[in-house]
Design an enzyme around this catalytic site. Sequence first.
Site, mmCIF file in Angstrom:
data_model
loop_
_atom_site.group_PDB
_atom_site.id
_atom_site.type_symbol
_atom_site.label_atom_id
_atom_site.label_comp_id
_atom_site.label_asym_id
_atom_site.label_seq_id
_atom_site.Cartn_x
_atom_site.Cartn_y
_atom_site.Cartn_z
ATOM 1 N N SER A 111 -12.620 -34.270 36.566
ATOM 2 C CA SER A 111 -11.602 -35.243 36.209
ATOM 3 C C SER A 111 -11.647 -35.564 34.713
ATOM 4 O O SER A 111 -11.453 -34.673 33.892
ATOM 5 C CB SER A 111 -11.775 -36.499 37.074
ATOM 6 O OG SER A 111 -10.599 -37.261 37.112
ATOM 7 N N ASP A 232 -4.139 -32.911 46.166
ATOM 8 C CA ASP A 232 -4.861 -33.962 45.456
ATOM 9 C C ASP A 232 -3.831 -34.997 45.015
ATOM 10 O O ASP A 232 -2.958 -34.698 44.203
ATOM 11 C CB ASP A 232 -5.592 -33.348 44.250
ATOM 12 C CG ASP A 232 -6.385 -34.354 43.429
ATOM 13 O OD1 ASP A 232 -6.192 -35.569 43.625
ATOM 14 O OD2 ASP A 232 -7.188 -33.922 42.586
ATOM 15 N N HIS A 261 -9.581 -35.569 45.680
ATOM 16 C CA HIS A 261 -9.919 -35.454 44.268
ATOM 17 C C HIS A 261 -11.421 -35.259 44.030
ATOM 18 O O HIS A 261 -11.829 -35.024 42.895
ATOM 19 C CB HIS A 261 -9.438 -36.720 43.537
ATOM 20 C CG HIS A 261 -9.489 -36.628 42.050
ATOM 21 N ND1 HIS A 261 -8.844 -35.636 41.328
ATOM 22 C CD2 HIS A 261 -10.125 -37.405 41.124
ATOM 23 C CE1 HIS A 261 -9.072 -35.815 40.033
ATOM 24 N NE2 HIS A 261 -9.838 -36.870 39.884
#
Length: 281
Positions: A111, A232, A261
Amino acid sequence: MGGTGKGVGSAAADGVGSTLLEILNVKVVGSGDKVVVLSHGFGTDQSAWNRIVPFLQRDHRIVLYDLVCAGSVNPDHFDFRRYTTLDAYVDDLLLILDTLRINRCFFVGHSVSAMIGILATIRRPDLFLKLILLGASPRFLNDWEYHGGFEQAKIERVLGAMEANYDAWVRGFAPLSVGADVPAAVREFSRTLFNMRPDISLFVSRTIFNSDLRGVLCLVRVPCCIVQTARDDTVPLSVVSYLKAHLGGRTTVEILNTEGHLPHLSAPALLAPVLRRALSR
């Protein structure tokens, strides 16, 4: 490939680096010539990699650390004036590598850490053999030519909910973000979110939502592997296509047959072989 033996460096720089290693709970585990840095995303800490490390540590030396915003780091070390952009997190990463005398490594970033890795490799391409970008997004906000997954109004609602009642927000956000029906992963993500001080969590969320790295993707010259789940809610597949088209280095894509995620929490047995394959090339 990398090493922790003494090299040339000023005592002052060594002192600052050593302090940072302590503050960010830096650990080096495993053995082997290949060095792999595992960098976690927002709302987690290095424990997010606990189910992945056993798959890698036999033939890799693994560097683990906590982002300064993580709940596992003393919040007194979070400087609201310094961490207004991702560049300060890049400074931390590069100082860790220099202090450990690592001169070549693979970088796995989840991320926001995927973006930290991108910025780091633009600044110091010599340090990185390959970037593995897990759930990466250069921009979360939609605009007329780009679908990042969030309208401005939705972002404001998320931030407002965090500010109004952080506990309630975590209880709603954690299962949504994990996506897959894995209660243990939801509990684990909730735990690390609750560990964050709410004002730091809100501040970092704003920083991430305000970031736009689309313009620098072309400056990446090292090979990249984008790893993404099939569904996601945080990062749509259109972002994967955008990254593939705009990253400057040779780029491959791996789509995991799961959702959510945080596949390192919810589907480690699915993710680990993909990481091993990416690290072997």
